[in-house]
Design an enzyme around this catalytic site. Structure first.
Site, PDB file in Angstrom:
ATOM      1  N   LYS A  89     -23.643  -8.451 -12.430  1.00 25.27           N
ATOM      2  CA  LYS A  89     -23.025  -7.375 -11.519  1.00 25.27           C
ATOM      3  C   LYS A  89     -23.242  -6.132 -11.940  1.00 25.27           C
ATOM      4  O   LYS A  89     -23.512  -5.085 -11.009  1.00 25.27           O
ATOM      5  CB  LYS A  89     -21.404  -7.724 -11.623  1.00 25.27           C
ATOM      6  CG  LYS A  89     -21.355  -8.814 -10.326  1.00 25.27           C
ATOM      7  CD  LYS A  89     -19.822  -9.629 -10.383  1.00 25.27           C
ATOM      8  CE  LYS A  89     -19.003  -8.659  -9.678  1.00 25.27           C
ATOM      9  NZ  LYS A  89     -17.394  -9.039 -10.069  1.00 25.27           N
ATOM     10  N   ASN A 113     -19.967  -4.322 -18.232  1.00 23.97           N
ATOM     11  CA  ASN A 113     -19.237  -5.492 -17.392  1.00 23.97           C
ATOM     12  C   ASN A 113     -19.144  -6.691 -18.002  1.00 23.97           C
ATOM     13  O   ASN A 113     -20.086  -7.079 -18.838  1.00 23.97           O
ATOM     14  CB  ASN A 113     -19.885  -5.333 -16.078  1.00 23.97           C
ATOM     15  CG  ASN A 113     -18.701  -6.141 -15.090  1.00 23.97           C
ATOM     16  OD1 ASN A 113     -17.474  -5.579 -15.060  1.00 23.97           O
ATOM     17  ND2 ASN A 113     -19.119  -6.880 -13.983  1.00 23.97           N
ATOM     18  N   ARG A 114     -17.943  -7.564 -17.756  1.00 22.89           N
ATOM     19  CA  ARG A 114     -17.726  -8.830 -18.286  1.00 22.89           C
ATOM     20  C   ARG A 114     -19.115  -9.604 -17.964  1.00 22.89           C
ATOM     21  O   ARG A 114     -19.781 -10.128 -18.525  1.00 22.89           O
ATOM     22  CB  ARG A 114     -16.753  -9.329 -17.820  1.00 22.89           C
ATOM     23  CG  ARG A 114     -16.552 -10.826 -18.187  1.00 22.89           C
ATOM     24  CD  ARG A 114     -14.982 -11.238 -17.919  1.00 22.89           C
ATOM     25  NE  ARG A 114     -14.656 -11.159 -16.553  1.00 22.89           N
ATOM     26  CZ  ARG A 114     -13.620 -11.471 -15.834  1.00 22.89           C
ATOM     27  NH1 ARG A 114     -12.646 -11.985 -16.580  1.00 22.89           N
ATOM     28  NH2 ARG A 114     -13.509 -11.484 -14.617  1.00 22.89           N
ATOM     29  N   TYR A 171      -3.226   3.162 -11.576  1.00 26.11           N
ATOM     30  CA  TYR A 171      -1.998   4.121 -11.217  1.00 26.11           C
ATOM     31  C   TYR A 171      -0.758   3.489 -11.483  1.00 26.11           C
ATOM     32  O   TYR A 171       0.266   4.111 -11.393  1.00 26.11           O
ATOM     33  CB  TYR A 171      -2.106   5.008  -9.933  1.00 26.11           C
ATOM     34  CG  TYR A 171      -2.024   3.877  -8.566  1.00 26.11           C
ATOM     35  CD1 TYR A 171      -3.340   3.504  -8.085  1.00 26.11           C
ATOM     36  CD2 TYR A 171      -0.824   3.571  -8.297  1.00 26.11           C
ATOM     37  CE1 TYR A 171      -3.105   2.600  -7.066  1.00 26.11           C
ATOM     38  CE2 TYR A 171      -0.821   2.707  -7.220  1.00 26.11           C
ATOM     39  CZ  TYR A 171      -2.058   2.215  -6.569  1.00 26.11           C
ATOM     40  OH  TYR A 171      -1.903   1.412  -5.433  1.00 26.11           O
ATOM     41  N   LYS A 193     -13.765  -3.944   4.548  1.00 26.90           N
ATOM     42  CA  LYS A 193     -14.820  -2.626   4.495  1.00 26.90           C
ATOM     43  C   LYS A 193     -15.988  -2.851   4.930  1.00 26.90           C
ATOM     44  O   LYS A 193     -16.702  -2.057   5.080  1.00 26.90           O
ATOM     45  CB  LYS A 193     -14.650  -2.290   2.876  1.00 26.90           C
ATOM     46  CG  LYS A 193     -13.383  -1.811   2.421  1.00 26.90           C
ATOM     47  CD  LYS A 193     -13.566  -1.012   1.016  1.00 26.90           C
ATOM     48  CE  LYS A 193     -12.010  -0.458   0.617  1.00 26.90           C
ATOM     49  NZ  LYS A 193     -12.350   0.212  -0.604  1.00 26.90           N
ATOM     50  N   ASN A 215     -14.413   2.873   4.244  1.00 26.22           N
ATOM     51  CA  ASN A 215     -12.805   3.034   4.191  1.00 26.22           C
ATOM     52  C   ASN A 215     -12.130   3.725   4.944  1.00 26.22           C
ATOM     53  O   ASN A 215     -11.265   4.009   4.919  1.00 26.22           O
ATOM     54  CB  ASN A 215     -12.581   3.069   2.904  1.00 26.22           C
ATOM     55  CG  ASN A 215     -12.882   4.768   2.232  1.00 26.22           C
ATOM     56  OD1 ASN A 215     -13.509   5.280   2.902  1.00 26.22           O
ATOM     57  ND2 ASN A 215     -12.050   5.082   1.164  1.00 26.22           N
ATOM     58  N   SER A 265       0.797  -1.127   0.055  1.00 27.28           N
ATOM     59  CA  SER A 265      -0.045   0.014   0.073  1.00 27.28           C
ATOM     60  C   SER A 265       0.863   1.249  -0.001  1.00 27.28           C
ATOM     61  O   SER A 265       1.845   1.415   0.684  1.00 27.28           O
ATOM     62  CB  SER A 265      -0.946   0.105   1.258  1.00 27.28           C
ATOM     63  OG  SER A 265      -1.457   1.268   1.359  1.00 27.28           O
ATOM     64  N   ILE A 291      -8.743   4.062 -13.380  1.00 24.77           N
ATOM     65  CA  ILE A 291      -8.378   4.219 -11.930  1.00 24.77           C
ATOM     66  C   ILE A 291      -7.148   3.570 -11.725  1.00 24.77           C
ATOM     67  O   ILE A 291      -6.688   3.761 -10.711  1.00 24.77           O
ATOM     68  CB  ILE A 291      -9.468   3.756 -11.255  1.00 24.77           C
ATOM     69  CG1 ILE A 291      -9.733   2.000 -11.278  1.00 24.77           C
ATOM     70  CG2 ILE A 291     -10.845   4.335 -11.464  1.00 24.77           C
ATOM     71  CD1 ILE A 291     -10.498   1.293 -10.292  1.00 24.77           C
ATOM     72  N   ASP A 339     -14.361   6.555  -1.013  1.00 24.65           N
ATOM     73  CA  ASP A 339     -14.052   5.811  -2.462  1.00 24.65           C
ATOM     74  C   ASP A 339     -15.079   6.639  -3.577  1.00 24.65           C
ATOM     75  O   ASP A 339     -16.303   6.979  -3.021  1.00 24.65           O
ATOM     76  CB  ASP A 339     -14.409   4.330  -2.348  1.00 24.65           C
ATOM     77  CG  ASP A 339     -13.505   3.214  -1.519  1.00 24.65           C
ATOM     78  OD1 ASP A 339     -12.422   3.870  -1.406  1.00 24.65           O
ATOM     79  OD2 ASP A 339     -13.998   2.277  -1.291  1.00 24.65           O
TER      80      ASP A 339
END
Ligand code: ATR
Length: 285
Positions: free
Chosen positions: A160, A155-156, A228, A71, A92, A20, A226, A107
């Site tokens: 979801k 989405n695949r 990085y 979470k 979070n 992290s 998103i 988030d």
């Protein structure tokens, strides 16, 4: 910064937490923003969360961040949960206010802050979100507060995307929400002004992968990711080469962390210098 008897402790809990960037972000920011604090990572296993919460009270830890896998589980140990975190069903950020533990969720807000810093308007826009995992939910939830005209979740796994739509659209009928599968090549995507990759496709080490073919997107769209690591994904490189405006994920990550810090310290935190510092660190690591 000197550590004294007055220095406050902040931390991240999760499993794993080894990689992290949070300690780097927060300790640098504490120094830059004159906050007498120190931030550490704690690897906490799933069955130890209750013990950790007791420790927060015993040691008077002033605040902590929560990552995978805690979470959702953390919520039952908190004294209060803010409305947004409640709706998302995930926390979070936790603040210790004189022994009372209050849960928040930043988030998605970090992403929104980054868009605002780059002068991207959400109100009345058409947004394409790729992915329907935890990150996607937080971002979609925050985006809807800004009243976009339309939002498509690709989405695949279609179910979801539909779950997110059903959960989050209850009282937000200003925005038209649609869902589709990622591989439906017949879907015309050229009307979308803002595109967000919320999947891990293109993340190190799979840096040659893209979540969607760039030709399917408008040349006028703002393309964001998103991810990085790398700072610029293949999707962003392809988009930039065609003349699209692009925004990488590092600003979002840092803003999200700094929003937690603002909750803990009730101070406005300056982000530009911190973003530049962390970018350099990522490149040199
Ligand atoms: P996060 O918390 O980062 O959002 P997550 O909840 O595991 O992580 O969600 C990962 C997202 O990336 C999901 O939308 C996932 O698609 P599925 O819902 O179909 O699993 C998407 N994803 C990950 N790897 C993918 C791949 N190789 N191809 C397509 N989608 C992928």
């Amino acid at each position: 910064m000197d550590i004294t008897y007055k220095t406050n402790l902040y931390c991240l809990i999760g499993d794993p937490v080894e990689k992290s960037l949070s300690p780097v972000i927060h300790n640098y920011s504490f120094e830059k923003n004159d906050i007498d604090g120190v931030y550490l990572n704690f690897k906490i296993e799933k069955n130890c969360i209750r013990d950790f919460v007791d420790t927060v009270r015993t040691l008077n830890i002033k605040g902590f961040n929560v990552t995978i896998p805690h979470k959702v589980d953390i919520i039952k140990y908190l004294d209060k949960v803010d409305e947004k975190a409640k709706k998302l069903g995930a926390v979070n950020t936790v603040k210790n206010e004189n022994g009372k533990l209050i849960g928040y969720n930043t988030d998605g807000l970090g992403y929104l802050k980054m868009l605002k810093e780059k002068n991207v308007t959400i109100d009345g826009s058409k947004i394409l979100v790729i992915g329907a995992g935890g990150a996607s939910r937080g971002i979609i939830f925050s985006l809807l507060e800004e009243r976009p005209e339309k939002l498509l979740i690709l989405n695949r796994t279609l179910s979801k995307a539909e779950n997110i739509k059903n959960e989050l659209n209850i009282e937000k009928n200003i925005t038209k929400i649609e869902t589709d599968t990622l591989d439906n090549k017949n879907r015309d995507l050229r009307e979308y002004d803002l595109v967000i990759n919320c999947t891990a496709i293109g993340m190190y080490p799979n840096i040659e992968e893209v979540p969607i073919e760039i030709d399917r997107l408008s040349k006028k769209a703002v393309i964001t990711d998103i991810i990085y690591k790398p700072l610029e994904t293949k999707l962003l490189k392809e988009a930039k080469n065609r003349g699209n405006k692009v925004i990488g994920g590092i600003g979002m990550l840092i803003n999200q962390g700094l929003l937690s810090e603002e909750i803990w310290t009730e101070k406005d935190i300056e982000s530009t210098e911190i973003i530049n510092y962390i970018k350099e660190k990522i490149v040199s690591d």
